[in-house]
Design a protein around this motif. Sequence first.
Motif, PDB file in Angstrom:
ATOM      1  N   ILE A 142       0.562  -1.172  -0.272  1.00 48.53           N
ATOM      2  CA  ILE A 142      -0.088   0.272   0.130  1.00 48.53           C
ATOM      3  C   ILE A 142       1.159   1.367  -0.015  1.00 48.53           C
ATOM      4  CG2 ILE A 142      -1.800   0.539   1.399  1.00 48.53           C
ATOM      5  CD1 ILE A 142      -2.822  -1.658   2.688  1.00 48.53           C
ATOM      6  N   GLY A 143       2.246   1.151   0.702  1.00 47.71           N
ATOM      7  CA  GLY A 143       3.083   2.252   0.821  1.00 47.71           C
ATOM      8  C   GLY A 143       3.537   2.792  -0.476  1.00 47.71           C
ATOM      9  N   LYS A 144       4.289   1.816  -1.693  1.00 48.36           N
ATOM     10  CA  LYS A 144       4.136   2.226  -2.892  1.00 48.36           C
ATOM     11  C   LYS A 144       3.123   2.241  -3.746  1.00 48.36           C
ATOM     12  CE  LYS A 144       8.127  -1.174  -3.350  1.00 48.36           C
ATOM     13  NZ  LYS A 144       8.568  -2.347  -4.073  1.00 48.36           N
ATOM     14  N   ILE A 145       1.693   2.330  -3.316  1.00 45.88           N
ATOM     15  CA  ILE A 145       0.395   2.793  -4.241  1.00 45.88           C
ATOM     16  C   ILE A 145       0.659   4.525  -3.917  1.00 45.88           C
ATOM     17  CG2 ILE A 145      -2.123   2.421  -4.173  1.00 45.88           C
ATOM     18  CD1 ILE A 145      -1.503  -0.951  -3.866  1.00 45.88           C
ATOM     19  N   VAL A 146       0.939   4.005  -2.657  1.00 45.28           N
ATOM     20  CA  VAL A 146       0.521   5.754  -1.825  1.00 45.28           C
ATOM     21  C   VAL A 146       1.259   6.957  -2.902  1.00 45.28           C
ATOM     22  CG1 VAL A 146       0.909   7.283  -0.145  1.00 45.28           C
ATOM     23  CG2 VAL A 146      -0.223   4.990   0.608  1.00 45.28           C
ATOM     24  N   TYR A 147       2.920   6.375  -2.686  1.00 43.70           N
ATOM     25  CA  TYR A 147       3.192   7.143  -3.219  1.00 43.70           C
ATOM     26  C   TYR A 147       3.558   6.970  -5.307  1.00 43.70           C
ATOM     27  CZ  TYR A 147       5.522   8.529   0.686  1.00 43.70           C
ATOM     28  OH  TYR A 147       6.439   9.106   1.688  1.00 43.70           O
ATOM     29  N   THR A 148       2.343   5.907  -5.736  1.00 40.90           N
ATOM     30  CA  THR A 148       2.096   5.950  -7.469  1.00 40.90           C
ATOM     31  C   THR A 148       1.628   6.750  -8.042  1.00 40.90           C
ATOM     32  OG1 THR A 148       2.884   3.704  -6.967  1.00 40.90           O
ATOM     33  CG2 THR A 148       1.622   4.416  -9.210  1.00 40.90           C
ATOM     34  N   ILE A 149       0.245   7.418  -6.681  1.00 36.46           N
ATOM     35  CA  ILE A 149      -0.883   8.245  -7.064  1.00 36.46           C
ATOM     36  C   ILE A 149       0.330   9.512  -7.430  1.00 36.46           C
ATOM     37  CG2 ILE A 149      -2.956   8.983  -6.493  1.00 36.46           C
ATOM     38  CD1 ILE A 149      -3.075   6.272  -5.253  1.00 36.46           C
ATOM     39  N   PRO A 150       0.765  10.211  -5.995  1.00 34.28           N
ATOM     40  CA  PRO A 150       1.221  11.740  -6.303  1.00 34.28           C
ATOM     41  C   PRO A 150       1.050  12.287  -7.808  1.00 34.28           C
ATOM     42  CG  PRO A 150       1.623  10.777  -3.779  1.00 34.28           C
ATOM     43  CD  PRO A 150       1.531   9.709  -4.710  1.00 34.28           C
TER      44      PRO A 150
END
Length: 552
Positions: free
Chosen positions: A65-73
């Motif tokens: 989920i952390g990688k997804i958090v930094y994929t969106i910005p």
Amino acid sequence: MLSVANNILLTVVFINFILGFAVLRRNWKNPTNLAYLLLTFSIILWAISLFFFRAANSIDNILIIGKIVYTIPPFIPFFFLLFVYSLVGSKISLLKLAVFLLLPTILISVISLETSLVIAGAVIERGINQLHFGSFYFLYLSYLTLYFLIGFITLFKRYRTENNLIKKAQYRLILIGVTTAIVVGLFANGYFLTTFAFQYNWVGPIGTVFMVTLFAYAIVQYRLFNIKVISVQIFGGALAGVLLVKLLSSQGPSDFTFNSIIFIGAVVITILLIRGVLKEVETREKIQELAGKLEAANAELRQLDKAKSEFIDIASHQLRTPLSIMKGYLSMLNEGTFGKLSIKLKDPLNKIYISNERLITLVADLLDLSRIERKKLQYSFEHMQVSNVIHSIVIDFKQTARQKGLALHWRKPKKLPLVYADPQKLRQVFLNIIDNAVKYTNKGSIDISLKQDGDFIVFSAKDTGIGLTEKEAQRLFQKFVRGEEMKRAKTQGMGLGMYVAKLIIQDHRGAIWAESPGKGKGSIFFVRLPIAKSENKEDENEKQMEEFIKNI
């Protein structure tokens, strides 16, 4: 039970969702509105991913989920740039620009999701989910900062050069919003997290709320939309978010049922409230649209009025010269410059002279009117004797009055104080008054007088003509106004003479008015002019000298 931070994240989701679709609803074909929707949608996904990141309870889940958090910005500054370029009007095709800007965005997002260059690992320390950043992390932050700065600089340049006040205010709001987002979002969820302060990773989305709210206000408020709609939608979204959180935190079936009823009721009331406000706004927009059309029509009328004044100015100038030449030759003929005239010729020549004089007065009135309306009427003020001007006018009308069987009475005063005035403009005024007196009096007499009354010189022209009603006497000095009896007695005339006379006398700090006992009982026209100040002083000096001599 959800924490305060998670509640805030859900509220951010609802506010962005409502604002995004509220703006798009206004005009879904507008690229600016569409870019704004995509911007809010990317913020929603980011806030949701942060919500699940904070709720994750295993290292593997935290990392994924952390990688997804930094994929969106990376998509947030991308859509922000599209929003800016569609708003200011890019010279490059918006589609080409989107493709060009999207390639590095996708690359950064893929690297964040598929490699360990941005997110290297995950840990749980003191009950707080945390991430370890890879070697590419600062380059990742630089990309975000660069896109935001490009948009900020583009807006700022346009703001500095924009002359339209509405657009300038629009750009100013967006600049404030993006500054808030950069400062709060990038630092709270970017640079600040390098110190492992993950307990504050919910702060960044709050900055985006300020940004999207100001963006929405800039888009709709300065396009005839009411801020009430945005306020109601934000309030409704926040309320729904809080109630949803309460619903998800229900303990037991009865609590869940009760919270569900409250949530559904709040949503229905909010929707009805928004519809009511939208209806009010649509009505207001129609009124504003009509007001805009009326303003455009007024502007067109002002242009036509200006063109009319310029035409009158040019036409009057063209007529003035030949009429003045005719007057000169007629004067010389009457004076016998070209030989002695017979009695039969003198009468018609005098009538031609009077008619020519009236034409000159009419042209002068038209010329003065156009100049007054454009505030370009010029005066040549000098110390002058009013009695000399009136005397010359009376002499010109003596013969005409005699032919009509009228007694024209005038006794030139021996000595009166001077006035500070324009001789030509005063002649125009007095000529108009005396001409009207002769024109509208069929029998009886016309009495012209001039006397001193305190610090004023007062002129009066009393006739036994058609007279005026009280209403006509008040309206006579308005533009294009003539008395009813005047229209019947003389069809020619435009109703400008007295209006121009009033404006001229007002510019001389004087007054002009008319009095009449009633129709068929004659009328009196008055003009009052202030005595020149230097004359007042001379009179005082003379009086003081006389008293001094008497005392001796």
